[in-house]
Design a protein around this motif. Sequence first.
Motif, mmCIF file in Angstrom:
data_model
loop_
_atom_site.group_PDB
_atom_site.id
_atom_site.type_symbol
_atom_site.label_atom_id
_atom_site.label_comp_id
_atom_site.label_asym_id
_atom_site.label_seq_id
_atom_site.Cartn_x
_atom_site.Cartn_y
_atom_site.Cartn_z
ATOM 1 N N ASN A 174 55.681 38.187 -51.442
ATOM 2 C CA ASN A 174 56.361 37.182 -50.625
ATOM 3 C C ASN A 174 56.874 35.987 -51.426
ATOM 4 O O ASN A 174 57.318 34.996 -50.838
ATOM 5 N N ASN A 177 60.573 35.206 -50.871
ATOM 6 C CA ASN A 177 60.748 34.644 -49.526
ATOM 7 C C ASN A 177 60.367 33.166 -49.512
ATOM 8 O O ASN A 177 61.023 32.334 -48.876
ATOM 9 N N ASN A 181 62.758 29.738 -48.715
ATOM 10 C CA ASN A 181 62.455 28.884 -47.559
ATOM 11 C C ASN A 181 62.034 27.469 -47.953
ATOM 12 O O ASN A 181 61.761 26.657 -47.064
#
Length: 275
Positions: A174, A177, A181
Motif C-alpha cells: 500500500n 497508495n 493520498n
Amino acid sequence: MNKSNMYTFLTSSDLFIFCLILLSRKSSAADYWHEECQPKNCGNGLNITFPFYIQGVQESYCGYPGFELNCTKGHGYPTIRLPGNDYIVENISYSSRSFRVYNSAVLNTSNRTCLPQIRNTTLPTAFNYANVTLLYLLSNCTKPLPDDLSRYQVSCGSENRDDWDLAIRDKDENSQNGLENCKKHVVAPVDAHGDDHENGMGNYMKIIRRGFVLNWTASDCSKCQESGGVCGFNTSVYQFKCFCPDRPHSVSCMPGKLCSHLLSGKVLINQLNCT
C-alpha cells in the motif's frame, strides 16, 4: 676540490651524536601529532579513532574528511551530522568498517507521537547503507483515508499539519497508495531486518530507534596502526598520513635509512636520510 664530490667520514660515536641532534630538532612536533591523534573515548565509552575524530577535542587532521563526531550534545552519545539530520552513533566496528546509527529525533520520545524534525538525508560519498529499507513518513493526507491505509495512521495533533499522518514501509503493498493520498513525505532509512508487523501505527518510532548500519570508505589505517603509528589525514593535499613517534610517514612507521649504518663503524654523511 668540488664540495659535491667531498665525502666526510664519521665514526659510530660521532654519527650517533649527529643523529640525536637532528632528531631533537623535529621530535617535539612529531610527538605532538602522534599524541594528539591517539584514540579517545566519547560519551558512552565508544573508542574513537581514525577515520573518526572528535570536534573540539581533536584537530581535523586526526580523522578522514566527513567523519567528525560531536561529543558535547549532553545526552552521552557521539553524534555525526549527515545532511539534514543528526544521527546518534551507537556502535563502531573498525574491522568491518561499519557503524550503527539512529536518528537523534527519536532519542527521547516517551511523551511524543510525532517527529516533525526528521528530514530526508542524502549520504555523503564516503558512506553507504549496509542493509536497509525505507520508511515513508507521510503528512497532509486526504481525509477520510481509504480503508486500506487506516492501519498505517499515526495519531498527531491537528494543530500542526506538518506532523505525520501515516508511517509505511516502501515495500508494503500500500506504499504507492499512501504516496498518492498524501502531499508530503519524508524517507527514513531503517533496518531491513525489522519486524514487518510493526509497520505503521504507534511503533514507527521504535522502528526508527532501532537504527541501521552504515559502511564507510576511507584510507586504510591497518599498516600504520600495526607499525605503532596513529592514522591521520592531510586535507590540504588530500593524502593519508601515518603519525609516528619520529615524524609523519606516508603509510607506516617502518624504519627508514636514518642512522641505518651506525653499526658499520663509518658512514658517508651525504648518504644519511634523516628527513
